[in-house]
Design a protein around this motif. Structure first.
Motif, PDB file in Angstrom:
ATOM      1  N   TYR A 224     -24.979 -68.934  17.675  1.00 13.45           N
ATOM      2  CA  TYR A 224     -23.736 -68.314  17.208  1.00 13.45           C
ATOM      3  C   TYR A 224     -23.064 -67.675  18.427  1.00 13.45           C
ATOM      4  CZ  TYR A 224     -26.106 -68.389  12.598  1.00 13.45           C
ATOM      5  OH  TYR A 224     -26.776 -68.747  11.454  1.00 13.45           O
ATOM      6  N   LYS A 225     -21.975 -68.268  18.879  1.00 18.73           N
ATOM      7  CA  LYS A 225     -21.224 -67.700  19.998  1.00 18.73           C
ATOM      8  C   LYS A 225     -19.743 -67.629  19.656  1.00 18.73           C
ATOM      9  CE  LYS A 225     -24.294 -68.572  23.885  1.00 18.73           C
ATOM     10  NZ  LYS A 225     -24.413 -69.069  25.266  1.00 18.73           N
ATOM     11  N   TYR A 226     -19.478 -67.136  18.449  1.00 20.02           N
ATOM     12  CA  TYR A 226     -18.095 -66.978  18.018  1.00 20.02           C
ATOM     13  C   TYR A 226     -17.427 -65.832  18.780  1.00 20.02           C
ATOM     14  CZ  TYR A 226     -19.297 -69.808  13.882  1.00 20.02           C
ATOM     15  OH  TYR A 226     -19.689 -70.809  13.031  1.00 20.02           O
ATOM     16  N   ASP A 227     -16.112 -65.806  18.681  1.00 14.52           N
ATOM     17  CA  ASP A 227     -15.363 -64.672  19.215  1.00 14.52           C
ATOM     18  C   ASP A 227     -14.862 -63.814  18.061  1.00 14.52           C
ATOM     19  OD1 ASP A 227     -14.081 -62.873  20.785  1.00 14.52           O
ATOM     20  OD2 ASP A 227     -12.388 -64.165  21.271  1.00 14.52           O
ATOM     21  N   THR A 228     -13.784 -64.235  17.428  1.00 16.55           N
ATOM     22  CA  THR A 228     -13.187 -63.401  16.380  1.00 16.55           C
ATOM     23  C   THR A 228     -14.084 -63.266  15.152  1.00 16.55           C
ATOM     24  OG1 THR A 228     -12.006 -65.339  15.517  1.00 16.55           O
ATOM     25  CG2 THR A 228     -10.839 -63.967  17.117  1.00 16.55           C
ATOM     26  N   GLU A 229     -14.847 -64.318  14.808  1.00 25.56           N
ATOM     27  CA  GLU A 229     -15.645 -64.295  13.585  1.00 25.56           C
ATOM     28  C   GLU A 229     -16.751 -63.257  13.614  1.00 25.56           C
ATOM     29  OE1 GLU A 229     -14.737 -66.900  15.211  1.00 25.56           O
ATOM     30  OE2 GLU A 229     -13.954 -68.474  13.897  1.00 25.56           O
ATOM     31  N   THR A 230     -17.245 -62.907  14.791  1.00 26.05           N
ATOM     32  CA  THR A 230     -18.341 -61.938  14.894  1.00 26.05           C
ATOM     33  C   THR A 230     -17.943 -60.723  15.737  1.00 26.05           C
ATOM     34  OG1 THR A 230     -19.281 -63.120  16.807  1.00 26.05           O
ATOM     35  CG2 THR A 230     -20.090 -63.738  14.621  1.00 26.05           C
ATOM     36  N   SER A 231     -16.655 -60.386  15.728  1.00 32.91           N
ATOM     37  CA  SER A 231     -16.163 -59.252  16.521  1.00 32.91           C
ATOM     38  C   SER A 231     -15.989 -58.015  15.652  1.00 32.91           C
ATOM     39  CB  SER A 231     -14.819 -59.603  17.176  1.00 32.91           C
ATOM     40  OG  SER A 231     -14.995 -60.536  18.213  1.00 32.91           O
ATOM     41  N   PHE A 232     -16.305 -56.872  16.235  1.00 27.45           N
ATOM     42  CA  PHE A 232     -16.137 -55.568  15.586  1.00 27.45           C
ATOM     43  C   PHE A 232     -15.282 -54.681  16.484  1.00 27.45           C
ATOM     44  CE2 PHE A 232     -19.987 -57.161  13.693  1.00 27.45           C
ATOM     45  CZ  PHE A 232     -20.052 -56.602  12.433  1.00 27.45           C
ATOM     46  N   TRP A 233     -14.541 -53.773  15.855  1.00 27.44           N
ATOM     47  CA  TRP A 233     -13.893 -52.722  16.626  1.00 27.44           C
ATOM     48  C   TRP A 233     -14.970 -51.851  17.250  1.00 27.44           C
ATOM     49  CZ3 TRP A 233      -8.959 -53.232  17.682  1.00 27.44           C
ATOM     50  CH2 TRP A 233      -8.130 -53.907  16.784  1.00 27.44           C
ATOM     51  N   GLY A 234     -14.771 -51.481  18.505  1.00 26.83           N
ATOM     52  CA  GLY A 234     -15.787 -50.700  19.209  1.00 26.83           C
ATOM     53  C   GLY A 234     -15.947 -49.289  18.681  1.00 26.83           C
ATOM     54  N   GLY A 235     -14.852 -48.721  18.167  1.00 27.35           N
ATOM     55  CA  GLY A 235     -14.922 -47.347  17.704  1.00 27.35           C
ATOM     56  C   GLY A 235     -15.147 -46.383  18.858  1.00 27.35           C
ATOM     57  N   ASN A 236     -15.690 -45.223  18.532  1.00 33.00           N
ATOM     58  CA  ASN A 236     -16.003 -44.200  19.529  1.00 33.00           C
ATOM     59  C   ASN A 236     -17.304 -43.529  19.120  1.00 33.00           C
ATOM     60  OD1 ASN A 236     -15.814 -42.438  21.684  1.00 33.00           O
ATOM     61  ND2 ASN A 236     -13.716 -41.794  21.233  1.00 33.00           N
ATOM     62  N   GLU A 237     -17.915 -42.810  20.057  1.00 27.26           N
ATOM     63  CA  GLU A 237     -19.145 -42.112  19.712  1.00 27.26           C
ATOM     64  C   GLU A 237     -18.864 -41.098  18.600  1.00 27.26           C
ATOM     65  OE1 GLU A 237     -21.565 -43.449  21.062  1.00 27.26           O
ATOM     66  OE2 GLU A 237     -20.793 -44.281  22.929  1.00 27.26           O
ATOM     67  N   TYR A 238     -19.842 -40.930  17.729  1.00 27.63           N
ATOM     68  CA  TYR A 238     -19.686 -39.974  16.625  1.00 27.63           C
ATOM     69  C   TYR A 238     -19.698 -38.540  17.147  1.00 27.63           C
ATOM     70  CZ  TYR A 238     -20.250 -43.410  12.873  1.00 27.63           C
ATOM     71  OH  TYR A 238     -20.066 -44.454  12.003  1.00 27.63           O
ATOM     72  N   LEU A 239     -18.958 -37.690  16.476  1.00 28.63           N
ATOM     73  CA  LEU A 239     -19.082 -36.252  16.676  1.00 28.63           C
ATOM     74  C   LEU A 239     -20.360 -35.784  15.985  1.00 28.63           C
ATOM     75  CD1 LEU A 239     -15.374 -35.439  15.753  1.00 28.63           C
ATOM     76  CD2 LEU A 239     -16.310 -35.596  18.076  1.00 28.63           C
ATOM     77  N   PHE A 240     -20.828 -34.610  16.326  1.00 27.34           N
ATOM     78  CA  PHE A 240     -22.068 -34.160  15.689  1.00 27.34           C
ATOM     79  C   PHE A 240     -22.140 -32.641  15.647  1.00 27.34           C
ATOM     80  CE2 PHE A 240     -23.001 -34.843  20.191  1.00 27.34           C
ATOM     81  CZ  PHE A 240     -23.618 -33.655  20.557  1.00 27.34           C
ATOM     82  N   PHE A 241     -22.988 -32.143  14.752  1.00 27.22           N
ATOM     83  CA  PHE A 241     -23.331 -30.722  14.714  1.00 27.22           C
ATOM     84  C   PHE A 241     -24.797 -30.594  14.310  1.00 27.22           C
ATOM     85  CE2 PHE A 241     -21.967 -31.542  10.325  1.00 27.22           C
ATOM     86  CZ  PHE A 241     -22.969 -30.943   9.587  1.00 27.22           C
ATOM     87  N   GLU A 242     -25.352 -29.427  14.634  1.00 22.02           N
ATOM     88  CA  GLU A 242     -26.743 -29.136  14.283  1.00 22.02           C
ATOM     89  C   GLU A 242     -26.812 -27.711  13.763  1.00 22.02           C
ATOM     90  OE1 GLU A 242     -30.794 -30.147  16.496  1.00 22.02           O
ATOM     91  OE2 GLU A 242     -29.784 -28.419  17.412  1.00 22.02           O
ATOM     92  N   ASN A 243     -27.428 -27.543  12.592  1.00 24.28           N
ATOM     93  CA  ASN A 243     -27.607 -26.189  12.047  1.00 24.28           C
ATOM     94  C   ASN A 243     -29.024 -26.005  11.512  1.00 24.28           C
ATOM     95  OD1 ASN A 243     -27.326 -27.844   9.826  1.00 24.28           O
ATOM     96  ND2 ASN A 243     -25.925 -26.490   8.721  1.00 24.28           N
ATOM     97  N   LYS A 244     -30.001 -26.415  12.329  1.00 26.75           N
ATOM     98  CA  LYS A 244     -31.406 -26.275  11.909  1.00 26.75           C
ATOM     99  C   LYS A 244     -31.828 -24.806  11.829  1.00 26.75           C
ATOM    100  CE  LYS A 244     -33.187 -27.037  16.606  1.00 26.75           C
ATOM    101  NZ  LYS A 244     -34.020 -27.935  17.451  1.00 26.75           N
ATOM    102  N   ASP A 245     -31.111 -23.924  12.529  1.00 26.99           N
ATOM    103  CA  ASP A 245     -31.269 -22.484  12.352  1.00 26.99           C
ATOM    104  C   ASP A 245     -30.014 -21.978  11.668  1.00 26.99           C
ATOM    105  OD1 ASP A 245     -31.682 -19.796  12.415  1.00 26.99           O
ATOM    106  OD2 ASP A 245     -31.963 -19.634  14.583  1.00 26.99           O
ATOM    107  N   VAL A 246     -30.115 -21.721  10.379  1.00 30.84           N
ATOM    108  CA  VAL A 246     -28.921 -21.454   9.579  1.00 30.84           C
ATOM    109  C   VAL A 246     -28.325 -20.088   9.882  1.00 30.84           C
ATOM    110  CG1 VAL A 246     -30.084 -20.406   7.576  1.00 30.84           C
ATOM    111  CG2 VAL A 246     -28.004 -21.765   7.238  1.00 30.84           C
ATOM    112  N   ARG A 247     -29.085 -19.211  10.527  1.00 34.12           N
ATOM    113  CA  ARG A 247     -28.605 -17.845  10.779  1.00 34.12           C
ATOM    114  C   ARG A 247     -27.966 -17.674  12.153  1.00 34.12           C
ATOM    115  NH1 ARG A 247     -34.411 -15.852   8.928  1.00 34.12           N
ATOM    116  NH2 ARG A 247     -34.772 -17.521  10.441  1.00 34.12           N
ATOM    117  N   ALA A 248     -27.926 -18.739  12.933  1.00 37.71           N
ATOM    118  CA  ALA A 248     -27.330 -18.646  14.271  1.00 37.71           C
ATOM    119  C   ALA A 248     -26.440 -19.851  14.511  1.00 37.71           C
ATOM    120  CB  ALA A 248     -28.434 -18.583  15.332  1.00 37.71           C
TER     121      ALA A 248
END
Length: 416
Positions: A224-248
């Motif tokens: 499988y060496k298609y171009d348009t048939e197997t192409s995806f928009w690249g998008g961007n890296e996801y944003l993220f957050f962490e709240n494993k310590d809920v009080r800080a």
């Protein structure tokens, strides 16, 4: 004649319903944090090898300790119901009560945490590969929610390479996937008809490219060496957050407040489509439940009101903006919609989420329900995305679609 025609109409209707593609049922508001996973800590699209186990976990926030039951159904590659009897794909029984549950401990938000492992004493084995749907019902036999998963046989090697687009128009924005399928133990009969490939970007079935036919063969290799048939928009890296310590205040969290529950206010995000790409490691839209003070995060992690905010730009005026990620299985509804706050001059959203590490991004949903992931985040060929390739095969005379191999690739080392 009119009587015969009238009596035939229900048969046509039943036939139409029987062959419709099945869709997942999103949960009601009181069901949260549906973790459907295999051997990985973060929630992903569950794709298991035949014989491995899968775990479903979810929280019920109504505090009623309700009884829930599960059913398992088998489907074809296009998610239409297969013709297999339950005894042909399952050793044991479903429609059983989920017996393993615990109540939350030392949390402001009371909830019951349910966990189901398959196989188990009642559902001893799933015997064949393919597409499956696990549905959860309440004691009134009303469907509460459902989730898809896949089981594969490791009978083929699936090579996956991620390349830049060949189309000059999208060379900076798209990624294309090349596939090589090879097997030393089976012969592909009529591969153009019998073999189907599905490509999934970042475990999101909503944007998957399906029913891809092999372009050509070399010996017993399918190329499988298609171009348009197997192409995806690249998008961007996801944003993220962490709240494993809920009080800080942790990563991505600007401030906290305690009312009836904890409230975490995230730093205000901005539009990234018009800015240069910046590498920022993520977990490709997934999330992990974490609590720094807990021995068992499943029942000791609390629920927190997460407050999202996004700066407006002219191009977003009168657009439907949503928060997007695997935290709710990429579902778009009123709970994910951003609302413009005139007094603060930002788009805002408040969402009840369990403590942990989360990826998210902002997307635009058009009036026809189509999703534009790049309108706010942008599309960049350099973005690190995960791609899974699922290969289906139905031999001559076979009654169901096997999954004969799984391939996985990343765009972190993308080439021309």
């Amino acid at each position: 004649m009119p009587f015969k025609l009238f009596s035939f109409l229900p048969i046509l209707l039943i036939a139409h319903l029987t062959f419709c593609q099945v869709e997942e049922m999103p949960p009601p508001d009181y069901i949260k944090t549906i973790n459907f996973k295999g051997n990985t800590p973060e929630t992903q699209l569950p794709i298991l090898k035949l014989g491995e186990y899968v775990v479903l976990e979810f929280d019920a926030l109504n505090g009623d300790e309700d009884d829930y039951y599960y059913k398992i159904e088998h489907f074809n590659s296009d998610w239409t119901p297969s013709v297999l009897m339950k005894s042909e794909y399952m050793d044991g029984f479903d429609n059983q009560r989920i017996r393993n549950y615990e109540n939350s401990f030392n949390t402001y938000q009371i909830y019951s945490h349910y966990m189901l492992t398959i196989p188990n004493a009642q559902t001893r084995r799933l015997k064949v590969s393919g597409n499956y749907m696990l549905s959860v019902f309440n004691s009134d036999d009303t469907l509460v929610f459902s989730r898809k998963f896949m089981i594969y046989e490791n009978t083929t090697n699936v090579g996956v390479r991620v390349k830049r687009s060949r189309d000059i128009q999208f060379i900076e924005e798209k990624q294309r996937v090349e596939i090589v399928i090879d097997s030393k133990t089976m012969q592909f009969n009529n591969p153009k008809q019998a073999v189907k490939a599905v490509i999934v970007q970042n475990n999101n079935l909503n944007t998957a490219i399906s029913n891809i036919k092999p372009q050509f063969t070399i010996g017993n290799q399918l190329i499988y060496k298609y171009d348009t048939e197997t192409s995806f928009w690249g998008g961007n890296e996801y944003l993220f957050f962490e709240n494993k310590d809920v009080r800080a205040a942790n990563t991505g969290v600007q401030s906290i407040d305690l009312k009836d529950l904890y409230h975490n206010y995230l730093y205000t995000n901005f539009e990234r489509a018009s800015r240069p790409y910046t590498y920022n490691p993520d977990i490709n839209g997934n999330y992990v439940i974490l609590n720094i003070d807990a021995e068992n995060p499943s029942i000791e992690s609390d629920y927190v009101w997460m407050h999202f905010s996004l700066l407006p730009v002219a191009s977003l005026k009168n657009k439907n903006i949503h928060v997007y990620g695997n935290f709710n299985n990429y579902v778009i509804d009123e709970s994910t919609k951003m609302v413009f706050n005139e007094s603060l001059n930002v788009y805002t959203n408040s969402m009840l989420l369990k403590q942990g590490f989360y990826n998210y991004k902002y997307i635009v949903v058009d009036n026809d329900k189509s999703i534009d992931e790049g309108a706010i985040s942008g599309n960049f060929y350099q973005t690190e995305n995960n791609y899974k390739v699922i290969v289906y095969y139905r031999d001559l005379g076979a009654r169901y679609d096997k999954i004969i191999g799984i391939g996985e690739g990343s765009s972190i080392n993308i080439s021309n």
